[in-house]
Design a protein around this motif. Structure first.
Motif, PDB file in Angstrom:
ATOM      1  N   LYS A 179      -0.816   8.890   7.572  1.00  0.00           N
ATOM      2  CA  LYS A 179      -0.442   8.252   8.192  1.00  0.00           C
ATOM      3  C   LYS A 179       1.435   8.082   6.530  1.00  0.00           C
ATOM      4  O   LYS A 179       2.379   7.834   6.472  1.00  0.00           O
ATOM      5  CB  LYS A 179      -0.212   7.345   8.713  1.00  0.00           C
ATOM      6  N   ASP A 180       0.182   6.812   5.296  1.00  0.00           N
ATOM      7  CA  ASP A 180       0.556   6.907   4.231  1.00  0.00           C
ATOM      8  C   ASP A 180       1.061   7.788   3.344  1.00  0.00           C
ATOM      9  O   ASP A 180       1.964   8.303   2.909  1.00  0.00           O
ATOM     10  CB  ASP A 180      -0.415   6.594   3.218  1.00  0.00           C
ATOM     11  N   THR A 223       4.167   9.160   5.218  1.00  0.00           N
ATOM     12  CA  THR A 223       5.414   8.417   4.979  1.00  0.00           C
ATOM     13  C   THR A 223       6.237   8.707   3.533  1.00  0.00           C
ATOM     14  O   THR A 223       6.990   8.017   2.833  1.00  0.00           O
ATOM     15  CB  THR A 223       4.948   6.895   5.029  1.00  0.00           C
ATOM     16  N   GLU A 224       5.303   8.339   2.551  1.00  0.00           N
ATOM     17  CA  GLU A 224       4.938   7.976   1.027  1.00  0.00           C
ATOM     18  C   GLU A 224       5.376   9.385   0.644  1.00  0.00           C
ATOM     19  O   GLU A 224       6.407   9.285  -0.529  1.00  0.00           O
ATOM     20  CB  GLU A 224       3.935   7.445   0.107  1.00  0.00           C
TER      21      GLU A 224
END
Length: 179
Positions: free
Chosen positions: A61-62, A65-66
């Protein structure tokens, strides 16, 4: 922050070391690809080439997102990956981690070590058997701390490298009584 510490007289610009574990190891890998101001680096549970961790570690997920998806944002993924800056790294670097760490797999340390070794740089790799992200075997914790002191002592302070610590270790053998 380093410039501030130097300006305040807290740090000696000729005796700087950098290091950390987990995000600190990931940051260390990135930092040594950006600057040559540090005399030594220790990266524990770091990461080098993030697409190799895609689908493997716990940070999916990181990543989305990033960074976006690697197949859509390849330039971004490559830009932030320390592995692609390895040719610029001259800082002696020690890479460490546990062989069963699923949080930040030892793969990143292995990649950085192999690349720096291929370039003829001062580097070591230590892989601790049966260790996850946080170590539990007392002799491994002791060994890790002794290696920290020896690495920084040698490259930052100018001490001789202690004979008790092997120069290259790809796998430590557990001591009697360790689990």
């Amino acid at each position: 922050m380093v410039d501030f510490a130097i300006a305040q007289g807290i740090a000696d610009p000729d005796k700087l070391g950098v290091g950390g574990w987990s995000y600190g190891g990931i940051s260390t890998d990135f930092i040594i690809g950006q600057t040559r101001r540090f005399k030594a680096a220790i990266s524990g549970a770091g990461a080098a080439e993030f697409t190799s961790l895609f689908g493997h570690d716990q940070y999916q997920k990181d990543y989305f997102t990033e960074l976006g998806y690697p197949w859509e944002k390849q330039v971004v993924w490559t830009k932030v990956a320390p592995f692609y800056h390895v040719k610029d790294i001259t800082t002696p670097a020690l890479f460490m981690g546990g062989n069963i760490d699923w949080n930040v797999p030892i793969l990143g340390g292995e990649q950085m070590y192999q690349a720096l070794k291929a370039l003829g740089r001062d580097t070591q790799l230590v892989v601790y058997p049966n260790e996850y992200h946080e170590f539990t075997v007392p002799s491994h914790m002791e060994d890790r701390l002794k290696r920290y002191l020896a690495w920084y002592g040698h490259y930052v302070k100018g001490d001789a490298a202690p004979a008790a610590l092997p120069q290259d270790t790809t796998q430590l053998v557990p001591k009697a009584g360790d689990k």
